[in-house]
Every structure is written in C-alpha cells, then in structure tokens.
Design an enzyme around this catalytic site. Sequence first.
Site, PDB file in Angstrom:
ATOM      1  N   ASP A  98       0.854  -1.184   0.000  1.00 35.89           N
ATOM      2  CA  ASP A  98       0.000   0.000   0.000  1.00 35.89           C
ATOM      3  C   ASP A  98       0.893   1.237   0.000  1.00 35.89           C
ATOM      4  O   ASP A  98       2.118   1.135   0.075  1.00 35.89           O
ATOM      5  CB  ASP A  98      -0.970  -0.029   1.177  1.00 35.89           C
ATOM      6  N   ASP A 156      -8.201  -7.418   0.067  1.00 32.25           N
ATOM      7  CA  ASP A 156      -7.302  -7.651   1.206  1.00 32.25           C
ATOM      8  C   ASP A 156      -8.001  -7.181   2.466  1.00 32.25           C
ATOM      9  O   ASP A 156      -8.874  -6.319   2.417  1.00 32.25           O
ATOM     10  CB  ASP A 156      -5.998  -6.861   1.049  1.00 32.25           C
TER      11      ASP A 156
END
EC number: 2.4.2.29
Length: 379
Positions: A94, A268
């Site tokens: 991320d 996720d």
Amino acid sequence: MPAVTYEHIKTCKQSGARLGIVHTPHGSFETPMFMPVGTKATVKTMSPEELRNIEAKIILGNTYHLWLQPGNDIIKHAGGLHKFMNWDGPILTDSGGFQVFSLSNLRKISEEGVEFRHHTNGSKLFLSPEKSMQIQNDLGSDIMMAFDECPPMPAEYDYVKDSIERTTRWAARCLKAHQRPGDQALFGIIQGGEYKDLREQSAKELVSLDFPGYAIGGLSVGEPKPVMYDMVEHTEQFMPKDKPRYLMGVGSPDALIECSIRGMDMFDCVLPTRIARNGTCMTSNGRLVVKNAKYADDLRPLDEQCDCYTCQHYTRAYIRHLVKAEETFGIRLTTIHNLHFLLKLMEDIRQAIREDRLLDFKDEFFEQYGLNVENPKNF
C-alpha cells in the site's frame, strides 16, 4: 508492456462476475483472489511455507510500517522485500496513505503531502507522493499503490470533492516519480466517499492517467454494507475491463462474494488474522468464538467441512485451552484456519463463475453461514 497484466478468462453468465489471471514478475494468480496482509513483512504468526500450503498466492506489505521499521534502506540492501522475508510470490504494497489518514488528530495535509507525528514516539514525519514512490521502489513490490488521500466516511461533499482532485494530482506525481515501471506496476486508487458523482469523477480522472490497474479505496471504513455495495456497483462501470480491479480493505465472507459479483478481482483485509488472535473463527456455519465455555470439552474440529491443517489435527477443546492460556500456538492454529477458509471461499467463488452459478452459490453459502436471517452475525 506493463509489469502486471490482466488476462480475462470468462464472465459468469448468471452474475456478471469475472474470472481472470493477473500476471506479475513473481508469478501469476487467478482472480477473484483474497490477499493476506503481512503488515510488517510477515503475515502474523505464519511462515511463508505455511502460506504456500494454504494456497496464498499474493500477500501485502505495509509501506508506512516498513518505512519506520526496519527502514526501506535496510530492505533495499537485503535485495528487496521478497528476499528479505523469503517470499517468492507476488507482493502488493500500500502507499502509506491509509495509515497516515487514520492518524487524523496527528496530521496536517497540504498540496505537497502530509505532515504527521510518529504513532508511538511522536516525532515529526512527512510523506508525499514522491516519498511513497521512493519507499515502494526500494521495497520492490510487484504492485505499488499511488499515494492518495483517504477521506473519512461520512464527510462533507465539498471536502470530498477537494480531496479526490488532490488525489488525482498526487496520482500524476506518483507516475512521474515511479522509477521502476518495468518490474513494478503502479495502481491508481479511486476515492469519492459515498458520493456517486465524485466516485465517477475520480475514476474517469485516474483512468485518463492510464495506470496498469485500479483500486477502489475509502470503503469498508464503517459504512453500512449496502452503501459499500452500491458504491462498488456504481464505480465498477467506469473501470477498465482489461485491467485488474482491487477493492481495498474487504475480507468478510459475505462482502467477498457480493463484491466478486460486482466485478472486483482482488481483496485484502486484516480481518481473518485479527479476529484469529482473539479466538474468533470463520466456519461453514458462521462465526465460532472458540473461547466460549461450551467448547471446553468439544472434541470436534473448528469446522467439520474444512480440510486445513488445524481442522485435520486439532479439536475445539484443545484450541480453546491454548487461546485461554494465551499460548502462541493457539493463535497460529486459528490464523491458519481463517486464512485457509477465505482462500478456499475464493476458490469456490472462482469455480462457481466457471460453472455460471455464482448467484446460486451465494444463496447456498449465505443459508449455511447464517447470513439470510434478519440480523446476521457480523464480524
């Protein structure tokens, strides 16, 4: 050619869900796919070998946490995140944005980036699109995420409009700063809160920048699930059909099915690992809190329909004992089970798409899982 590509296999005639393959420099994986979260270069309590055994194909790393500890320079020195943590499959990192924005009382946003205070020692830090790209280039993940602003939900319309326009400007800066497009793919993140026109604007602006993949961000942050499903359904129509689509932060079984139906490919969430640490297990019949007294002498596996390592070898009574005694092995066993459960669910979703029966599968799963009642047990 971009580092990551999407190959479409088929569309479910019954539901419209997509079956595909995402190709990366560290291997390919079928979609829809759930990605276990390895925040600090480890999926908590799991070894890479155990992850392979439960058929995990791609895992996440967290840019913010790895930047602060041990530092991107150390990971770069080790040859990148794959070598550092001994995982030879695909990795997605991320951008650090979500963590920074969750420190809402400790941060200051400007056009340049975000100034904030360290979440433990209070020291001043600064994260910008360029800095996020530098860190992720050092980490060497297969899929990197653009540095975005994640507005809270709910938020005022004008605030969210300013926010998505800044996210677009930051996304363009990310593309410019990205040093390794040949072996790392950078995905853009669509924002817009609960405003459909802003979701559309954000999607169209980011699609015009031509990223190799796109994510929907800013959902699964506490809004009711029907709102999330509505936003996904609305946003999906503006996302390219020939590129991967990633719905960030979603990991409850019902949402994985519902959002696969709505055309998402990748998911996720820390949910399966986080709830495992307090003894909450996902089973075919719904949630099982193994700490409960009624399991003290229960010699059945967590889930009689599950073939994971935990369910093949251990009983509810034993696992309850371990969790109550705060033994690490108990957390390992519940984590293995929960991740296996979700990865098997994704396999079942893919098979249902192949057979053009995903809506039927959803009805069967919801019925058994206890989600068809008025107030279903939630995670």
